[in-house]
Design a protein around this motif. Structure first.
Motif, PDB file in Angstrom:
ATOM      1  N   TYR A  79      32.139 -35.609  -0.247  1.00 62.71           N
ATOM      2  CA  TYR A  79      32.562 -35.661  -1.989  1.00 62.71           C
ATOM      3  C   TYR A  79      32.485 -37.512  -1.494  1.00 62.71           C
ATOM      4  CZ  TYR A  79      34.941 -31.958  -1.833  1.00 62.71           C
ATOM      5  OH  TYR A  79      35.362 -30.394  -2.291  1.00 62.71           O
ATOM      6  N   LEU A  80      32.038 -38.445  -0.342  1.00 65.01           N
ATOM      7  CA  LEU A  80      31.822 -40.108  -0.393  1.00 65.01           C
ATOM      8  C   LEU A  80      30.807 -40.574  -0.396  1.00 65.01           C
ATOM      9  CD1 LEU A  80      32.725 -39.637   3.728  1.00 65.01           C
ATOM     10  CD2 LEU A  80      34.293 -40.203   1.672  1.00 65.01           C
ATOM     11  N   PRO A  81      30.953 -41.606  -1.798  1.00 66.82           N
ATOM     12  CA  PRO A  81      29.586 -41.992  -2.519  1.00 66.82           C
ATOM     13  C   PRO A  81      28.768 -42.281  -1.085  1.00 66.82           C
ATOM     14  CG  PRO A  81      32.128 -42.795  -2.849  1.00 66.82           C
ATOM     15  CD  PRO A  81      31.682 -42.403  -1.961  1.00 66.82           C
ATOM     16  N   ALA A  82      27.388 -42.376  -1.540  1.00 61.81           N
ATOM     17  CA  ALA A  82      26.388 -42.560  -0.629  1.00 61.81           C
ATOM     18  C   ALA A  82      26.158 -44.151   0.020  1.00 61.81           C
ATOM     19  CB  ALA A  82      24.802 -42.229  -0.830  1.00 61.81           C
TER      20      ALA A  82
ATOM     21  N   ALA B 273      42.238 -39.855  -1.081  1.00 62.45           N
ATOM     22  CA  ALA B 273      41.099 -38.749  -0.021  1.00 62.45           C
ATOM     23  C   ALA B 273      40.883 -39.482   0.538  1.00 62.45           C
ATOM     24  CB  ALA B 273      41.304 -37.591  -0.612  1.00 62.45           C
ATOM     25  N   LEU B 274      39.592 -40.265  -0.076  1.00 56.12           N
ATOM     26  CA  LEU B 274      38.159 -40.841   0.114  1.00 56.12           C
ATOM     27  C   LEU B 274      39.215 -41.218   1.641  1.00 56.12           C
ATOM     28  CD1 LEU B 274      36.874 -41.408  -2.859  1.00 56.12           C
ATOM     29  CD2 LEU B 274      36.309 -39.513  -1.133  1.00 56.12           C
ATOM     30  N   PRO B 275      39.744 -42.846   1.215  1.00 53.55           N
ATOM     31  CA  PRO B 275      39.869 -43.459   2.693  1.00 53.55           C
ATOM     32  C   PRO B 275      39.457 -42.981   4.072  1.00 53.55           C
ATOM     33  CG  PRO B 275      41.403 -44.949   1.018  1.00 53.55           C
ATOM     34  CD  PRO B 275      40.439 -43.145   0.853  1.00 53.55           C
ATOM     35  N   ARG B 276      40.864 -41.748   4.004  1.00 51.51           N
ATOM     36  CA  ARG B 276      41.057 -40.830   4.974  1.00 51.51           C
ATOM     37  C   ARG B 276      39.440 -40.104   5.945  1.00 51.51           C
ATOM     38  NH1 ARG B 276      44.119 -44.410   4.044  1.00 51.51           N
ATOM     39  NH2 ARG B 276      46.356 -43.548   2.579  1.00 51.51           N
ATOM     40  N   TRP B 277      39.144 -39.893   4.144  1.00 53.53           N
ATOM     41  CA  TRP B 277      37.682 -39.121   4.821  1.00 53.53           C
ATOM     42  C   TRP B 277      36.335 -40.285   5.369  1.00 53.53           C
ATOM     43  CZ3 TRP B 277      37.804 -35.875  -0.023  1.00 53.53           C
ATOM     44  CH2 TRP B 277      39.243 -34.881   1.076  1.00 53.53           C
TER      45      TRP B 277
ATOM     46  N   TYR C 114      41.166 -35.140   8.055  1.00 54.25           N
ATOM     47  CA  TYR C 114      40.751 -34.481   7.183  1.00 54.25           C
ATOM     48  C   TYR C 114      41.968 -33.588   6.360  1.00 54.25           C
ATOM     49  CZ  TYR C 114      39.648 -30.044   4.210  1.00 54.25           C
ATOM     50  OH  TYR C 114      39.360 -29.081   3.712  1.00 54.25           O
ATOM     51  N   TRP C 115      43.126 -33.309   7.078  1.00 52.32           N
ATOM     52  CA  TRP C 115      43.703 -32.707   6.162  1.00 52.32           C
ATOM     53  C   TRP C 115      45.219 -34.016   5.530  1.00 52.32           C
ATOM     54  CZ3 TRP C 115      44.122 -28.117   4.168  1.00 52.32           C
ATOM     55  CH2 TRP C 115      43.637 -27.396   5.095  1.00 52.32           C
ATOM     56  N   TRP C 116      45.094 -34.966   6.378  1.00 51.92           N
ATOM     57  CA  TRP C 116      45.767 -35.954   5.794  1.00 51.92           C
ATOM     58  C   TRP C 116      45.250 -36.326   4.443  1.00 51.92           C
ATOM     59  CZ3 TRP C 116      45.268 -41.178   8.498  1.00 51.92           C
ATOM     60  CH2 TRP C 116      46.142 -42.593   8.354  1.00 51.92           C
ATOM     61  N   GLY C 117      43.721 -36.375   3.932  1.00 50.75           N
ATOM     62  CA  GLY C 117      42.991 -36.559   2.870  1.00 50.75           C
ATOM     63  C   GLY C 117      43.338 -36.004   2.182  1.00 50.75           C
ATOM     64  N   VAL C 118      43.298 -34.550   2.601  1.00 51.08           N
ATOM     65  CA  VAL C 118      43.922 -33.367   1.408  1.00 51.08           C
ATOM     66  C   VAL C 118      44.749 -33.372   1.437  1.00 51.08           C
ATOM     67  CG1 VAL C 118      43.839 -30.764   1.330  1.00 51.08           C
ATOM     68  CG2 VAL C 118      42.059 -31.540   2.721  1.00 51.08           C
TER      69      VAL C 118
ATOM     70  N   PRO D 164      31.429 -38.609  13.029  1.00 57.75           N
ATOM     71  CA  PRO D 164      30.250 -38.180  12.788  1.00 57.75           C
ATOM     72  C   PRO D 164      29.619 -36.808  13.251  1.00 57.75           C
ATOM     73  CG  PRO D 164      29.574 -40.343  14.240  1.00 57.75           C
ATOM     74  CD  PRO D 164      31.826 -40.043  14.591  1.00 57.75           C
ATOM     75  N   GLY D 165      29.908 -36.131  12.903  1.00 52.98           N
ATOM     76  CA  GLY D 165      28.617 -34.808  12.550  1.00 52.98           C
ATOM     77  C   GLY D 165      29.740 -33.584  13.530  1.00 52.98           C
ATOM     78  N   SER D 166      31.405 -34.432  13.257  1.00 54.53           N
ATOM     79  CA  SER D 166      31.859 -33.166  13.963  1.00 54.53           C
ATOM     80  C   SER D 166      32.108 -32.099  12.339  1.00 54.53           C
ATOM     81  CB  SER D 166      33.352 -33.473  13.515  1.00 54.53           C
ATOM     82  OG  SER D 166      33.779 -33.915  12.763  1.00 54.53           O
ATOM     83  N   GLN D 167      32.922 -31.064  12.386  1.00 53.85           N
ATOM     84  CA  GLN D 167      32.485 -29.917  11.307  1.00 53.85           C
ATOM     85  C   GLN D 167      33.722 -30.208  10.035  1.00 53.85           C
ATOM     86  OE1 GLN D 167      34.265 -26.520  13.102  1.00 53.85           O
ATOM     87  NE2 GLN D 167      35.816 -26.512  11.465  1.00 53.85           N
ATOM     88  N   TRP D 168      34.782 -31.251  10.757  1.00 52.58           N
ATOM     89  CA  TRP D 168      35.268 -31.848   9.066  1.00 52.58           C
ATOM     90  C   TRP D 168      34.554 -33.288   8.582  1.00 52.58           C
ATOM     91  CZ3 TRP D 168      39.078 -28.532   8.722  1.00 52.58           C
ATOM     92  CH2 TRP D 168      39.426 -27.750   9.707  1.00 52.58           C
ATOM     93  N   SER D 169      33.504 -33.554   9.507  1.00 47.30           N
ATOM     94  CA  SER D 169      33.507 -34.536   8.420  1.00 47.30           C
ATOM     95  C   SER D 169      32.291 -34.108   7.757  1.00 47.30           C
ATOM     96  CB  SER D 169      32.071 -35.550   9.808  1.00 47.30           C
ATOM     97  OG  SER D 169      33.268 -36.391  10.752  1.00 47.30           O
ATOM     98  N   ARG D 170      31.583 -32.993   8.589  1.00 43.94           N
ATOM     99  CA  ARG D 170      30.490 -32.439   7.098  1.00 43.94           C
ATOM    100  C   ARG D 170      31.242 -32.037   6.226  1.00 43.94           C
ATOM    101  NH1 ARG D 170      28.662 -30.923  12.381  1.00 43.94           N
ATOM    102  NH2 ARG D 170      28.984 -28.623  11.905  1.00 43.94           N
ATOM    103  N   LYS D 171      33.011 -31.812   6.086  1.00 42.09           N
ATOM    104  CA  LYS D 171      33.057 -31.226   5.118  1.00 42.09           C
ATOM    105  C   LYS D 171      33.190 -31.820   4.222  1.00 42.09           C
ATOM    106  CE  LYS D 171      35.706 -27.090   7.266  1.00 42.09           C
ATOM    107  NZ  LYS D 171      35.777 -26.288   6.106  1.00 42.09           N
TER     108      LYS D 171
END
Length: 84
Positions: A81-84, A58-62, A42-46, A70-77
């Motif tokens: 921002y990620l395209p469907a 940031a998107l490749p990191r996220w 998360y912070w790497w993307g930020v 998947p499902g982590s609180q950081w993934s949910r954050k």
């Protein structure tokens, strides 16, 4: 890992985004199953975003975060921002 994470956070606070990105990347690569690895992604993307490279950098990191933890609180954050 905790020392590297603290150094990464300090670099972010000091607006040393290149150093922060390098530290968070190292955490993600060296401890792929670590407890704080999702947060590092998360912070790497930020950091990528904040060093002036924009949201696209940031998107490749996220994406990797969502794929690996998947499902982590950081993934949910970042899912918004990620395209469907």
């Amino acid at each position: 890992m905790e020392l590297a994470f603290g150094r990464g956070q300090g670099a972010m606070l000091g607006k040393k985004f290149d150093a922060a990105c390098a530290l968070f990347e190292a955490i993600a690569r060296e401890w792929p199953d670590g407890e704080r690895t999702p947060e590092a992604y998360y912070w790497w993307g930020v950091g990528e975003y904040r060093r002036g490279k924009g949201l696209e950098s940031a998107l490749p990191r996220w994406r990797e975060l969502v794929t690996r933890r998947p499902g982590s609180q950081w993934s949910r954050k970042v899912e918004i921002y990620l395209p469907a």
